[in-house]
Design an enzyme around this catalytic site. Structure first.
Site, PDB file in Angstrom:
ATOM      1  N   SER A 110      54.285-104.971   4.264  1.00 51.47           N
ATOM      2  CA  SER A 110      55.412-105.011   3.343  1.00 51.47           C
ATOM      3  C   SER A 110      56.636-105.542   4.087  1.00 51.47           C
ATOM      4  O   SER A 110      56.965-105.061   5.159  1.00 51.47           O
ATOM      5  CB  SER A 110      55.676-103.599   2.832  1.00 51.47           C
ATOM      6  OG  SER A 110      56.775-103.609   2.006  1.00 51.47           O
ATOM      7  N   GLY A 111      57.287-106.529   3.537  1.00 50.61           N
ATOM      8  CA  GLY A 111      58.486-107.092   4.158  1.00 50.61           C
ATOM      9  C   GLY A 111      58.184-108.219   5.116  1.00 50.61           C
ATOM     10  O   GLY A 111      59.089-108.746   5.754  1.00 50.61           O
ATOM     11  N   THR A 115      56.060-112.546  -0.544  1.00 51.26           N
ATOM     12  CA  THR A 115      56.586-112.992  -1.828  1.00 51.26           C
ATOM     13  C   THR A 115      57.383-114.282  -1.649  1.00 51.26           C
ATOM     14  O   THR A 115      57.249-115.219  -2.434  1.00 51.26           O
ATOM     15  CB  THR A 115      57.447-111.883  -2.442  1.00 51.26           C
ATOM     16  OG1 THR A 115      56.658-110.720  -2.515  1.00 51.26           O
ATOM     17  CG2 THR A 115      57.921-112.257  -3.820  1.00 51.26           C
ATOM     18  N   ASN A 160      61.661-103.195   2.818  1.00 48.50           N
ATOM     19  CA  ASN A 160      62.001-104.502   2.239  1.00 48.50           C
ATOM     20  C   ASN A 160      62.960-104.286   1.074  1.00 48.50           C
ATOM     21  O   ASN A 160      62.715-103.455   0.211  1.00 48.50           O
ATOM     22  CB  ASN A 160      60.686-105.153   1.750  1.00 48.50           C
ATOM     23  CG  ASN A 160      60.911-106.529   1.155  1.00 48.50           C
ATOM     24  OD1 ASN A 160      62.057-106.962   0.986  1.00 48.50           O
ATOM     25  ND2 ASN A 160      59.816-107.195   0.850  1.00 48.50           N
ATOM     26  N   SER A 163      61.033-105.425  -2.376  1.00 46.30           N
ATOM     27  CA  SER A 163      59.604-105.225  -2.177  1.00 46.30           C
ATOM     28  C   SER A 163      58.866-105.270  -3.508  1.00 46.30           C
ATOM     29  O   SER A 163      59.281-104.657  -4.479  1.00 46.30           O
ATOM     30  CB  SER A 163      59.400-103.869  -1.514  1.00 46.30           C
ATOM     31  OG  SER A 163      58.038-103.617  -1.381  1.00 46.30           O
ATOM     32  N   SER A 164      57.761-106.024  -3.512  1.00 49.56           N
ATOM     33  CA  SER A 164      56.982-106.081  -4.749  1.00 49.56           C
ATOM     34  C   SER A 164      56.245-104.768  -4.898  1.00 49.56           C
ATOM     35  O   SER A 164      55.527-104.368  -3.999  1.00 49.56           O
ATOM     36  CB  SER A 164      55.964-107.212  -4.672  1.00 49.56           C
ATOM     37  OG  SER A 164      56.522-108.332  -4.054  1.00 49.56           O
ATOM     38  N   GLY A 390      51.908-105.536   0.467  1.00 50.33           N
ATOM     39  CA  GLY A 390      51.375-105.531   1.830  1.00 50.33           C
ATOM     40  C   GLY A 390      50.997-104.145   2.290  1.00 50.33           C
ATOM     41  O   GLY A 390      51.309-103.147   1.645  1.00 50.33           O
ATOM     42  N   GLU A 392      51.079-100.741   3.855  1.00 44.57           N
ATOM     43  CA  GLU A 392      52.255 -99.884   3.914  1.00 44.57           C
ATOM     44  C   GLU A 392      51.974 -98.588   4.652  1.00 44.57           C
ATOM     45  O   GLU A 392      50.975 -97.924   4.393  1.00 44.57           O
ATOM     46  CB  GLU A 392      52.720 -99.541   2.491  1.00 44.57           C
ATOM     47  CG  GLU A 392      53.757-100.487   1.981  1.00 44.57           C
ATOM     48  CD  GLU A 392      54.131-100.224   0.530  1.00 44.57           C
ATOM     49  OE1 GLU A 392      53.706 -99.206  -0.029  1.00 44.57           O
ATOM     50  OE2 GLU A 392      54.858-101.070  -0.021  1.00 44.57           O
TER      51      GLU A 392
HETATM   52  N1  LIG Z   1      60.876-117.766   4.895  1.00 40.23           N
HETATM   53  C1  LIG Z   1      61.892-116.926   4.833  1.00 40.23           C
HETATM   54  N2  LIG Z   1      63.145-117.332   5.076  1.00 40.23           N
HETATM   55  C2  LIG Z   1      64.175-116.499   4.991  1.00 40.23           C
HETATM   56  N3  LIG Z   1      64.060-115.207   4.686  1.00 40.23           N
HETATM   57  C3  LIG Z   1      62.844-114.705   4.430  1.00 40.23           C
HETATM   58  C4  LIG Z   1      61.699-115.544   4.494  1.00 40.23           C
HETATM   59  N4  LIG Z   1      60.623-114.780   4.188  1.00 40.23           N
HETATM   60  C5  LIG Z   1      61.080-113.531   3.974  1.00 40.23           C
HETATM   61  N5  LIG Z   1      62.412-113.478   4.105  1.00 40.23           N
HETATM   62  C6  LIG Z   1      63.257-112.295   3.937  1.00 40.23           C
HETATM   63  O1  LIG Z   1      62.449-111.157   4.011  1.00 40.23           O
HETATM   64  C7  LIG Z   1      62.566-110.357   2.849  1.00 40.23           C
HETATM   65  C8  LIG Z   1      61.243-109.747   2.483  1.00 40.23           C
HETATM   66  O2  LIG Z   1      60.323-110.750   2.142  1.00 40.23           O
HETATM   67  P1  LIG Z   1      59.255-110.544   1.003  1.00 40.23           P
HETATM   68  O3  LIG Z   1      58.634-111.836   0.804  1.00 40.23           O
HETATM   69  O4  LIG Z   1      59.825-109.861  -0.130  1.00 40.23           O
HETATM   70  O5  LIG Z   1      58.236-109.569   1.745  1.00 40.23           O
HETATM   71  P2  LIG Z   1      56.883-109.021   1.177  1.00 40.23           P
HETATM   72  O6  LIG Z   1      56.628-109.658  -0.123  1.00 40.23           O
HETATM   73  O7  LIG Z   1      55.897-109.416   2.204  1.00 40.23           O
HETATM   74  O8  LIG Z   1      57.026-107.587   1.089  1.00 40.23           O
HETATM   75  C9  LIG Z   1      63.085-111.264   1.781  1.00 40.23           C
HETATM   76  O9  LIG Z   1      63.846-110.564   0.887  1.00 40.23           O
HETATM   77  C10 LIG Z   1      63.922-112.258   2.583  1.00 40.23           C
HETATM   78  O10 LIG Z   1      65.215-111.748   2.775  1.00 40.23           O
HETATM   79 MG   LIG Z   2      56.433-108.863  -1.902  1.00 34.58          MG
END
Ligand SMILES: Nc1ncnc2c1ncn2[C@@H]1O[C@H](COP(=O)(O)OP(=O)(O)O)[C@@H](O)[C@H]1O
Ligand SMILES: [Mg+2]
Length: 1107
Positions: A110-111, A115, A160, A163-164, A390, A392
């Site tokens: 997660s994070g 996404t 996060n 977080s989804s 992810g 957790e």
């Molecule tokens: N490629 C990227 N560039 C900039 N920031 C990113 C990138 N990927 C993730 N982040 C940062 O990380 C945070 C969490 O990413 P997210 O995709 O929501 O994580 P996950 O879906 O894996 O839980 C996002 O809100 C963003 O701020």
């Molecule tokens: Mg996500």
């Protein structure tokens, strides 16, 4: 600068190594060092072969611009520095050009950035695939589904900020050209417990905060909400605001996205109403109230909130209130209602809120799917993007984490299956020399969870369905019994004593050693959450809502559809949907993005090596590199390989006759590819290095260009030659035709010139002869001419002399005559004046009259008496004569006309004349009768055998025989009768039988009455006191009224010498037996068309309506 980058290859200006496969030496330390080095230089992407490792930068990097998209578009995977776009491009092109369905599997904690990665992939594909208004709309809808789903399904967690809290798998569908057609989204298990309770430092789903901070006063008022978060029990306060997140702005984005995706205003509003309802449900509080039996019963503390909820959802307040206080259990036609205590009431409330929200979420996904679904039925290519929650590990891990982590286990499994296991197995299958590489296979953990007989999920289901008291503790006990010996399961109470001394393991917990680490699960709530129970009273109350959306969310509340069967448990549902997902993924070509989280603080620039090391270990990335390094980057069956590259070698081009494998061998030999770069399997060629493949591709491209040039060359040569031959042939034909034409023309010219010359010469010769002949002739004629002139002169001289002589003689006579005249005039002058004037006048007059008559004779008009022509009068003094003459002439021609008539015709005209005298200008019917000949006997009685008796009964001459309508004296209806008039009698007979009904001697007929209008009614009045008059007068109607009345009049006159009285009046009296009835004619009443109608109004009045 950008241009420089474009030209750079994977190997140029490389920070560390871009592809871990190239790492030397390969161990955990160098691996992490390489990642860190790249991370520090903002290179967040690194390859392991075709797998992309992405390290979350936690800050925005300038590497996703449209220029970058252009750079990566249509480039080979290894050509540019590692990037998520390269993977997206590879997947998209493989889908478009090779017709392989793709899936993009994004995994990580997660994070870690899953996404974000999924959004990047989608936006890249959207940017490079087809263009056009329709396609753009599809793209826009696909992209805009994200903000909506994120608002409702994402929340801030400690890991996060966005977080989804649901799993998402999206199939993007393309047509054969690679244009997007639509998509299908599947969602997996929303973490709905978050709706009613959030762990410390976390928030509820974004939408609640967005609604409260972004909605207008007006909207809030409508939804009966207040802006203050603290008013709502369901919203945790400690992290209501998230740094860098503008909830109000996001609310507008979401509304806008909803609109683009296709939600109607009404739908969007309904959705917000449901959200408001959920929020307000949290504010319902209960208090205990003692009952007689000593038990506590819950009562709602403040009904105001309840009232507002009911207003929002149009539910009857009493129904909802009751649903919060009672629980009805139905079993085999029996219904038992028990009251709820306070704890149960809160449980019911929360269950309702969770269910309402999660069902709303599923509805949203379905609604979006409806909008984005492909409109055509053509075969589609599919690119699936999987972004699932992810792995957790929280302080308190419950059922949700268990489910989420199970899902991640399955994904790891599929990764292992496809990259590690399957690849190694293929080498063995293909008989390629291979040293096995060890890796951890997590199938055993999957089995611990999902095994149908003794897996944890199966145990949980069994426990939930078991009769008797079921608690989380009994479930744990069961686990302890069944799973105690499993390597990856740990629990304090397990019979196996190995954990008895492990004090880190509290009671009422169990621990699973996941592939990604040990997770301690609190058993509390497992049974409840798996059961996912919503009291039926509540679902029924919801079904009764007037709010259409809410009603549709609770179909099981419909009393007509009561289903006593238990719904499947949350765990088994999830297991089934994950199984389907896995099956789906296995049919597609996988592309991996493995996301790594560099630190736990969501902070940029921090690279926590131990954290990364942990992730690399459990993701099996090192093993991945090893397999990759030992293995081959590319493989292909011999036939397609030969087909693709056969043009690179003379022996195999254009056709290879032998087996495909030897063809490929020859090909590779010819191309001098180093032996270590490839291996021959049983059915496939294996190429070790992607670079070799690209080299082959480049050669092929070059060769294709050459081939194209060759084809072009031959084609152009052929085209020019045929064109030239055609031109040559045409030229010969044209030349032949032209020569012929020129010669013809010349010949004609010469011919006509010869003719001209000839004619000139001939003319000249003829003129010459003519001149000679003329001269000779003139010489001959000259003598005669001279003689003639001489004679002429002499004759003229003689004539002159004779004329002179005659003139002299005549002059004497004239003078003599004048002399005589003079003498006579002198003598008679005295008589002339007295008589001559009168004589001349008479003579002149006589001549004029004579001329007038002669002229008249020629100008006489025709003999037709109606001819009005008469010549105009020539002299005024003849005026009276002229008129008289006209009169005489008219009388004469009339007489002449009359003389032609026979006696019979005379009679007819007499009759017509009589009719005219009687009716002209008196009865409106008259003019129409003028043209009708009076036939009298319309009914030919003698010829009809039916009337033989009637004929025999009458001896006299029949003057009229006609069918008339006799008007019934009593009611004004009419009956047909034969109307007969003889010299002395008037008879009426039946039309059918011919039987005589009445007989009236003409002497008894006194009068005939009729209207002045256009109708055929007439009354025959009879002499009072006569025998015939006993029944009264007759009222008839007939089409031949004028003729009948005339004939009646004439016959009466000739027989009785009396003039019959004919009365013409619109109102007359008729004697019917004893009564005198007035017959009145009125104008109007078009109802019966043009037929006059007769109606007996009362015993004094009979009304005839004449149209
Ligand atoms: N490629 C990227 N560039 C900039 N920031 C990113 C990138 N990927 C993730 N982040 C940062 O990380 C945070 C969490 O990413 P997210 O995709 O929501 O994580 P996950 O879906 O894996 O839980 C996002 O809100 C963003 O701020
Ligand atoms: Mg996500």
């Amino acid at each position: 600068m950008a241009k420089m980058e474009v030209k750079s290859s994977l190997l140029d200006n490389m920070i560390g190594v871009g592809d871990m496969v190239l790492l030397e030496p390969l161990n955990e330390e160098t691996f992490i060092d390489n990642l860190k080095k790249r991370f520090d230089h903002s290179e967040i992407y690194t390859y392991i072969g075709s797998v992309v490792i992405s390290v979350n930068p936690y800050r925005s990097l300038p590497i996703y611009s449209p220029e970058k998209v252009e750079d990566y578009r249509n480039r080979n995977f290894y050509e540019l520095s590692p990037h998520i776009f390269a993977l997206s491009d590879e997947a998209y092109r493989s889908l478009r050009d090779q017709d392989k369905d793709q899936c993009i599997l994004i995994t990580g904690e997660s994070g870690a950035g899953k996404t974000e990665a999924s959004k990047l992939v989608m936006s890249y594909v959207a940017a490079v695939c087809g263009k056009g208004a329709e396609v753009n709309q599809v793209k826009e809808q696909l992209l805009q589904s994200n903000p909506v789903l994120e608002a409702f399904g994402n929340a801030k967690t400690v890991r996060n900020d966005n977080s989804s809290r649901f799993g998402k798998y999206m199939d993007i569908e393309f047509d054969f050209k690679g244009d997007p057609l639509g998509g299908v989204i599947s969602n997996y298990l929303l973490e709905k417990s978050r709706v009613v309770k959030q762990p410390r430092g976390e928030r509820n789903f974004h939408v609640f905060y967005q609604l409260l901070s972004g909605a207008s006063e007006e909207l809030l008022h409508k939804l009966k909400l207040e802006q203050d978060f603290s008013r709502y029990n369901y919203l945790s306060l400690d992290s209501a605001k998230v740094n860098g997140v503008d909830d109000a702005a996001n609310f507008r984005t979401v509304r806008n996205a909803m609109q683009i995706v296709g939600f109607s205003d009404h739908e969007a509003e309904s959705v917000l109403e449901v959200v408001a309802t959920v929020l307000k449900l949290g504010n319902i509080e209960f208090k205990p109230e003692s009952r007689v039996n000593g038990l506590d019963e819950s009562k709602i503390k403040d009904k105001n909130e309840l009232k507002e909820i009911c207003e929002l959802t149009s539910i009857d307040q009493l129904v909802l209130e009751r649903a919060f206080s009672f629980r009805t259990v139905e079993a085999k036609q029996e219904k038992v209602s028990t009251t709820l205590n306070v704890a149960q009431a809160y449980y019911a409330r929360d269950a309702l809120a969770k269910n309402l929200y999660s069902r709303l979420f599923s509805w949203l996904v379905n609604r979006i799917n409806e909008s984005i679904k492909a409109q055509t039925k053509v075969r589609k290519k599919v690119m699936g993007v999987l972004d699932i929650y992810g792995f957790e590990i929280f302080e308190d891990n419950s059922f949700e984490q268990f489910i989420i982590n199970y899902c991640n286990e399955k994904l790891q499994q599929i990764f292992i299956e496809l990259t590690l296991k399957e690849e190694q197995e293929e080498y063995i299958r293909e008989d390629i020399e291979w040293t096995h590489i060890d890796y951890f296979n997590n199938a055993i953990i999957c089995d611990l969870i999902e095994n149908n007989t003794n897996g944890i999920l199966a145990m949980l289901d069994e426990e939930c369905l078991r009769p008797g008291t079921v608690t989380d503790e009994t479930f744990l006990e069961k686990l302890n019994q069944v799973c105690a010996t499993h390597q990856h399961f740990e629990s304090r109470m397990s019979k196996c004593s190995r954990f008895l001394n492990d004090t880190t393991l509290p009671h009422s917990c169990f621990r699973i050693q996941h592939y990604a680490g040990k997770v301690l699960y609190q058993v509390e709530g497992f049974v409840d959450k798996n059961n996912d129970l919503l009291y039926r009273d509540l679902s029924q109350a919801m079904w009764k809502a007037g709010h259409a959306l809410i009603k549709s969310l609770f179909p099981e509340g419909n009393p007509a559809k009561v289903n006593l069967k238990r719904p499947p448990t949350a765990g088994s549902q999830f297991k089934a949907s994950v199984a389907t997902l896995m099956k789906n993924l296995q049919t597609k070509n996988p592309n991996y993005i493995r996301c790594i989280k560099p630190n736990d603080k969501k902070a940029a620039h921090i690279f926590n090596e131990s954290l990364v090391c942990h992730q690399i270990r459990y993701l099996g990335l090192l093993e991945n590199v090893r397999v990759r390094r030992a293995g081959y980057a590319f493989r292909q069956a011999y036939e397609p390989c030969l087909e693709r590259y056969k043009m690179l070698c003379k022996q195999t081009w254009p056709h290879w006759k032998g087996p495909a494998r030897s063809g490929v061998e020859i090909l590779f030999n010819e191309l001098e590819i180093p032996m270590e770069e490839y291996s021959f399997g049983r059915s496939k060629i294996f190429i070790r290095n992607p670079r070799t493949l690209f080299q082959l591709e480049d050669l092929r491209k070059q060769r294709l260009e050459d081939l194209a040039t060759l084809i072009q060359k031959i084609y152009r040569g052929w085209k020019c030659r045929t064109h030239f031959l055609l031109m040559k042939k045409s030229q010969v034909v044209i030349a032949a035709w032209y020569r012929r034409y020129a010669q013809q023309k010349r010949y004609q010219q010469i011919k006509s010139s010869a003719l001209v010359i000839q004619s000139y010469i001939r003319g000249w010769k003829a003129r010459k002869i003519l001149r000679e002949l003329k001269h000779q002739k003139r010489c001959k004629e000259a003598a005669t001419t001279i003689a003639a002139y001489w004679h002429g002169t002499q004759a003229r001289r003689e004539l002159k002399r004779l004329k002179e002589e005659a003139r002299r003689k005549h002059a004497v006579a004239v003078i003599w005559a004048y002399w005589l005249g003079l003498k006579v005039r002198r003598e008679y002058r005295k008589f002339f004046r007295a008589n001559a004037g009168k004589k001349i006048y008479e003579f002149t007059l006589q001549r004029i009259v004579q001329k007038y008559f002669l002229d008249m004779k020629n100008k006489m008009p025709s003999l037709s008496p109606i001819d009005k022509n008469w010549p105009s009068r020539p002299y005024l003094f003849l005026d009276s004569t002229h008129k008289e003459l006209k009169r005489i002439f008219h009388l004469w021609r009339c007489k002449k006309y009359r003389d032609q008539f026979t006696d019979q015709r005379k009679l007819v005209y007499e009759e017509k004349l009589e009719a005219s005298e009687l009716f002209k200008d008196k009865k409106a019917l008259y003019p129409s009768s003028v043209g009708q000949p009076f036939q009298g006997a319309y009914l030919e009685i003698s010829k009809n055998p039916k009337y033989k008796k009637l004929k025999d009964a009458i001896e006299e001459k029949i003057i009229i025989a006609e069918v008339v309508n006799k008007i019934n004296r009593a009611n004004g209806k009419s009956t047909s009768r034969i109307f007969l008039l003889t010299n002395n009698n008037l008879l009426l007979a039946d039309q059918k039988s011919g039987q005589i009904k009445s007989e009236v001697p003409l002497v008894d007929v006194t009068k005939v009455s009729m209207s002045s209008q256009n109708d055929g009614f007439f009354a025959v009045h009879l002499k009072e006191g006569s025998e015939a008059a006993s029944k009264g007068d007759f009222l008839f109607s007939s089409d031949h009224l004028i003729e009948m009345a005339t004939k009646l009049y004439r016959t009466t006159l000739s027989q009785t010498k009396q003039k019959l009285n004919i009365e013409i009046s619109d109102e007359f009296l008729v004697q019917f037996r004893q009564d005198k009835v007035c017959v009145k004619f009125i104008q109007g009443n078009q109802k019966n068309g043009s037929v006059p109608t007769c109606k007996r109004r009362n015993n004094r009045l009979l009304e005839v309506a004449v149209p």
